[in-house]
Design a protein around this motif. Structure first.
Motif, PDB file in Angstrom:
ATOM      1  N   SER A 120       1.955   7.581   8.198  1.00 19.20           N
ATOM      2  CA  SER A 120       1.807   7.541   6.964  1.00 19.20           C
ATOM      3  C   SER A 120       0.872   8.700   6.485  1.00 19.20           C
ATOM      4  CB  SER A 120       1.360   6.087   6.281  1.00 19.20           C
ATOM      5  OG  SER A 120       2.340   5.067   6.649  1.00 19.20           O
ATOM      6  N   ALA A 121      -0.316   8.863   7.108  1.00 13.12           N
ATOM      7  CA  ALA A 121      -1.287   9.697   6.754  1.00 13.12           C
ATOM      8  C   ALA A 121      -0.599  11.220   6.898  1.00 13.12           C
ATOM      9  CB  ALA A 121      -2.540   9.777   7.808  1.00 13.12           C
ATOM     10  N   ILE A 122       0.029  11.656   7.836  1.00 11.49           N
ATOM     11  CA  ILE A 122       0.825  12.928   8.147  1.00 11.49           C
ATOM     12  C   ILE A 122       1.791  13.144   6.921  1.00 11.49           C
ATOM     13  CG2 ILE A 122       2.160  14.202   9.561  1.00 11.49           C
ATOM     14  CD1 ILE A 122       0.980  12.863  11.816  1.00 11.49           C
ATOM     15  N   PHE A 123       2.567  12.123   6.451  1.00 20.13           N
ATOM     16  CA  PHE A 123       3.599  12.376   5.534  1.00 20.13           C
ATOM     17  C   PHE A 123       2.996  12.438   4.283  1.00 20.13           C
ATOM     18  CE2 PHE A 123       5.981  10.142   2.443  1.00 20.13           C
ATOM     19  CZ  PHE A 123       7.062  10.768   2.133  1.00 20.13           C
TER      20      PHE A 123
ATOM     21  N   SER B 288       0.901  -1.116   0.023  1.00 23.43           N
ATOM     22  CA  SER B 288       0.159  -0.035  -0.027  1.00 23.43           C
ATOM     23  C   SER B 288       0.919   1.239   0.169  1.00 23.43           C
ATOM     24  CB  SER B 288      -0.981   0.114   1.365  1.00 23.43           C
ATOM     25  OG  SER B 288      -1.818  -1.078   1.196  1.00 23.43           O
ATOM     26  N   GLY B 289       2.360   1.290  -0.133  1.00 23.26           N
ATOM     27  CA  GLY B 289       3.086   2.344  -0.315  1.00 23.26           C
ATOM     28  C   GLY B 289       3.173   3.043   1.170  1.00 23.26           C
ATOM     29  N   MET B 290       3.032   2.527   2.294  1.00 25.79           N
ATOM     30  CA  MET B 290       2.892   3.324   3.510  1.00 25.79           C
ATOM     31  C   MET B 290       4.557   3.503   3.836  1.00 25.79           C
ATOM     32  SD  MET B 290      -0.095   2.030   5.745  1.00 25.79           S
ATOM     33  CE  MET B 290      -0.138   0.191   5.456  1.00 25.79           C
ATOM     34  N   ILE B 291       4.828   4.217   4.961  1.00 25.84           N
ATOM     35  CA  ILE B 291       6.133   4.410   5.472  1.00 25.84           C
ATOM     36  C   ILE B 291       6.744   2.985   5.802  1.00 25.84           C
ATOM     37  CG2 ILE B 291       7.420   5.538   7.114  1.00 25.84           C
ATOM     38  CD1 ILE B 291       6.371   7.540   5.469  1.00 25.84           C
ATOM     39  N   PRO B 292       8.090   2.798   5.386  1.00 29.85           N
ATOM     40  CA  PRO B 292       9.143   3.718   4.517  1.00 29.85           C
ATOM     41  C   PRO B 292       9.005   3.252   3.206  1.00 29.85           C
ATOM     42  CG  PRO B 292      10.147   1.815   5.764  1.00 29.85           C
ATOM     43  CD  PRO B 292       8.448   1.492   5.868  1.00 29.85           C
ATOM     44  N   PHE B 293       7.776   2.637   2.670  1.00 26.32           N
ATOM     45  CA  PHE B 293       7.922   2.220   1.426  1.00 26.32           C
ATOM     46  C   PHE B 293       7.148   3.116   0.358  1.00 26.32           C
ATOM     47  CE2 PHE B 293       8.011  -1.568   3.873  1.00 26.32           C
ATOM     48  CZ  PHE B 293       9.300  -1.939   3.475  1.00 26.32           C
ATOM     49  N   SER B 294       7.041   4.510   0.666  1.00 27.82           N
ATOM     50  CA  SER B 294       6.185   5.358   0.028  1.00 27.82           C
ATOM     51  C   SER B 294       6.770   5.789  -1.296  1.00 27.82           C
ATOM     52  CB  SER B 294       5.860   6.547   0.974  1.00 27.82           C
ATOM     53  OG  SER B 294       5.197   6.102   2.136  1.00 27.82           O
ATOM     54  N   GLY B 295       8.115   5.708  -1.423  1.00 22.12           N
ATOM     55  CA  GLY B 295       8.796   5.884  -2.809  1.00 22.12           C
ATOM     56  C   GLY B 295       8.368   5.541  -4.121  1.00 22.12           C
TER      57      GLY B 295
ATOM     58  N   ILE C  33      -5.281   6.804   6.974  1.00 22.02           N
ATOM     59  CA  ILE C  33      -6.297   7.058   7.885  1.00 22.02           C
ATOM     60  C   ILE C  33      -7.329   5.726   8.122  1.00 22.02           C
ATOM     61  CG2 ILE C  33      -8.611   8.005   8.006  1.00 22.02           C
ATOM     62  CD1 ILE C  33      -7.336  10.504   6.709  1.00 22.02           C
ATOM     63  N   ILE C  34      -7.415   5.030   6.726  1.00 21.60           N
ATOM     64  CA  ILE C  34      -8.004   3.692   6.954  1.00 21.60           C
ATOM     65  C   ILE C  34      -7.449   2.786   7.690  1.00 21.60           C
ATOM     66  CG2 ILE C  34      -8.456   1.645   5.489  1.00 21.60           C
ATOM     67  CD1 ILE C  34      -9.085   3.628   3.327  1.00 21.60           C
ATOM     68  N   THR C  35      -5.852   2.744   7.864  1.00 23.04           N
ATOM     69  CA  THR C  35      -5.065   1.715   8.644  1.00 23.04           C
ATOM     70  C   THR C  35      -5.358   2.070  10.117  1.00 23.04           C
ATOM     71  OG1 THR C  35      -3.341   1.664   6.983  1.00 23.04           O
ATOM     72  CG2 THR C  35      -2.872   1.005   8.913  1.00 23.04           C
ATOM     73  N   VAL C  36      -5.454   3.559  10.432  1.00 26.51           N
ATOM     74  CA  VAL C  36      -5.978   3.786  11.679  1.00 26.51           C
ATOM     75  C   VAL C  36      -7.257   3.366  12.296  1.00 26.51           C
ATOM     76  CG1 VAL C  36      -6.321   5.925  13.273  1.00 26.51           C
ATOM     77  CG2 VAL C  36      -4.347   5.920  11.608  1.00 26.51           C
ATOM     78  N   GLU C  37      -8.184   3.397  11.291  1.00 32.71           N
ATOM     79  CA  GLU C  37      -9.559   3.025  11.630  1.00 32.71           C
ATOM     80  C   GLU C  37      -9.367   1.493  11.906  1.00 32.71           C
ATOM     81  OE1 GLU C  37     -11.584   6.130   8.662  1.00 32.71           O
ATOM     82  OE2 GLU C  37     -11.485   4.177   7.983  1.00 32.71           O
ATOM     83  N   ILE C  38      -8.538   0.789  11.172  1.00 34.80           N
ATOM     84  CA  ILE C  38      -8.536  -0.755  11.425  1.00 34.80           C
ATOM     85  C   ILE C  38      -7.942  -0.991  12.797  1.00 34.80           C
ATOM     86  CG2 ILE C  38      -7.449  -2.898  10.697  1.00 34.80           C
ATOM     87  CD1 ILE C  38      -7.492  -1.681   7.692  1.00 34.80           C
TER      88      ILE C  38
END
Length: 462
Positions: free
Chosen positions: A305-308, A245-252, A333-338
């Motif tokens: 990840s959401a803030i970044f 899903s491209g979250m931290i640290p793989f967002s590149g 944000i979806i990850t936080v909800e989970i």
């Protein structure tokens, strides 16, 4: 026919329709037959429509009959009794998989109809729709998977088709390099996924999600393993989800994925593929209830990840990159909800965000033209703020802007601390192997074999 037999038949149709579409588009290419664009468009429309109608029919029957869990068993395809391993092909229709499968069919159908016009007379038209069918097959298999092996099979199909479509314009080095970067990131996530699958087999004796979650359909299942076991398996799956899903640290890899055609960017990295990691977390969400550290890790990763994503999206120079990081914000944000246990909220959020992002990315090529047309109509430029001119930025604002513009320096950190040491290590062992084989063969080692060709440029690697 009984309701149960009807559900079984419709379930097989849902799974088989994208696979048959893949065969219908792929076999003629293997045999050297050139299908016309109209024929490919009709095959795509038929395959997606049949699967969508069957999936909606299953949803209606489940609502009428009150069924919440409909498994379809296709038996063991691989069985290694000595190692207690079975590749069990199983699909499950429940309150999580059916909406996600319907979403996949709807968005893929929309993008397929758009692509028949957008890619008209493009020399890669056939190749695009073949990879499109491969992606659709992978998404349906992943959405309906009842075992972790089946999910991994669909996971791999999605990753392969995504990387190949990033490198769709293979005449230029940029897309090929970015496609390879996406593929290597997926490989790292897949390694974590495989280790989690092995750990799950070790703890439960099988890869069946029903065995892991105990009795009760989603989302009422309760994990049957202990807290530390849930933390071990869940942490590996969280790492796999972060990579997909491209979250931290793989967002590149997210902005790199925008090198592909606009239709693939819309349905893959803006709508479906980018949500596959969060879908995995939803599928194994009962693990969070038995492990507080895992729950905290999920919430923390999603929040960071959401803030970044929010910071990075505001400084991008083109609309597709801005939408890619905006997608990361919503995925976080979806990850936080989970992590907070809001499973239905996360599912609804995922569906709504996927539909919105698909529309925005499909509109992206014409946004600038529409903006210029609007400026011509009003007779003045619409950019800039002449009423409230910008004030002098502080050092903190400048630093924050540069941090966002450099995308958190994540690519540089991964290159310096993971990619370069890994490549140098294996190049060193490669030089040792060459010198050893030269010695055994009685020849003199070449100059290139005497020194390990470390190199300082990553372009030799990626």
């Amino acid at each position: 026919m009984t309701v149960e037999s009807t559900l079984q038949f419709l379930g097989l149709v849902v799974v088989a329709s994208p696979a048959l579409l893949l065969a219908a588009l792929g076999l003629p290419m293997l045999l050297g037959w050139n299908l016309s664009e109209r024929t490919q468009a009709r095959l795509t429309k038929t395959g997606v429509s049949v699967g969508l109608v069957a999936a909606v029919s299953i949803l209606c029957l489940m609502l009428v009959s009150g069924s919440r869990h409909v498994p379809i068993e296709l038996g063991n395809w691989v069985s290694i009794e000595q190692e207690h391993f079975h590749f069990h092909l199983k699909f499950v229709f429940d309150r999580l998989s059916v909406p996600f499968a319907i979403l996949s069919f709807v968005l893929c159908g929309t993008v397929g109809a758009f692509s028949t016009v957008y890619l008209h007379r493009d020399k890669g038209y056939r190749r695009f729709f073949l990879l499109y069918a491969l992606f659709l097959t992978g998404m349906i298999v992943s959405a309906l998977a009842g075992t972790i092996e089946t999910l991994f099979f669909g996971w791999e199909l999605v990753g392969l088709s995504s990387a190949l479509l990033v490198a769709y314009f293979h005449e230029r080095p940029g897309p090929v390099r970015n496609g390879l970067r996406v593929w290597t990131t997926y490989r790292f996530a897949d390694a974590a996924f495989l280790i989690a699958a092995l750990a799950m087999h070790h703890f439960t004796g099988a890869g069946d999600f029903d065995r892991l979650m105990g009795s009760g359909p989603w989302p009422d299942g309760v994990a049957v393993i202990g807290s530390w076991q849930a933390l071990a398996v869940g942490s590996l799956l969280l790492l796999a989800a972060a990579g997909k899903s491209g979250m931290i640290p793989f967002s590149g890899w997210l902005p790199r994925a925008m090198e592909g055609p606009t239709p693939s960017s819309a349905v893959f990295y803006g709508a479906l593929s980018v949500h596959l990691g969060t879908y995995l977390l939803l599928r194994v969400s009962p693990l969070l209830a038995v492990s507080l550290p895992l729950q905290v890790a999920v919430i923390t990763l999603g929040l960071v990840s959401a803030i970044f994503g929010a910071l990075a999206s505001r400084v991008q120079g083109d609309v597709k990159n801005a939408l890619a990081f905006a997608s990361l914000t919503q995925v976080g944000i979806i990850t936080v909800e989970i992590g907070l246990g809001l499973r239905y909220v996360a599912l609804i959020h995922m569906i709504g965000h996927a539909c919105l992002r698909t529309l925005q990315l499909l509109r992206a090529p014409s946004v600038l033209r529409d903006h210029q047309t609007y400026e011509d109509a009003v007779g003045r430029r619409l950019t800039g703020d002449t009423v409230n001119p910008p004030q002098t930025a502080t050092k903190f604002q400048v630093g924050l802007y540069r941090f966002a513009l450099e995308r958190g320096y994540l690519d540089a950190i991964l290159d310096d601390w993971i990619v370069r040491p890994f490549v140098r290590t294996f190049r060193f062992f490669d030089s040792l192997e060459r010198r050893w084989t030269s010695y055994l063969s009685g020849g003199e080692p070449r100059e290139s074999d005497r020194l390990a060709p470390y190199g300082d440029s990553l372009e030799d690697v990626v």
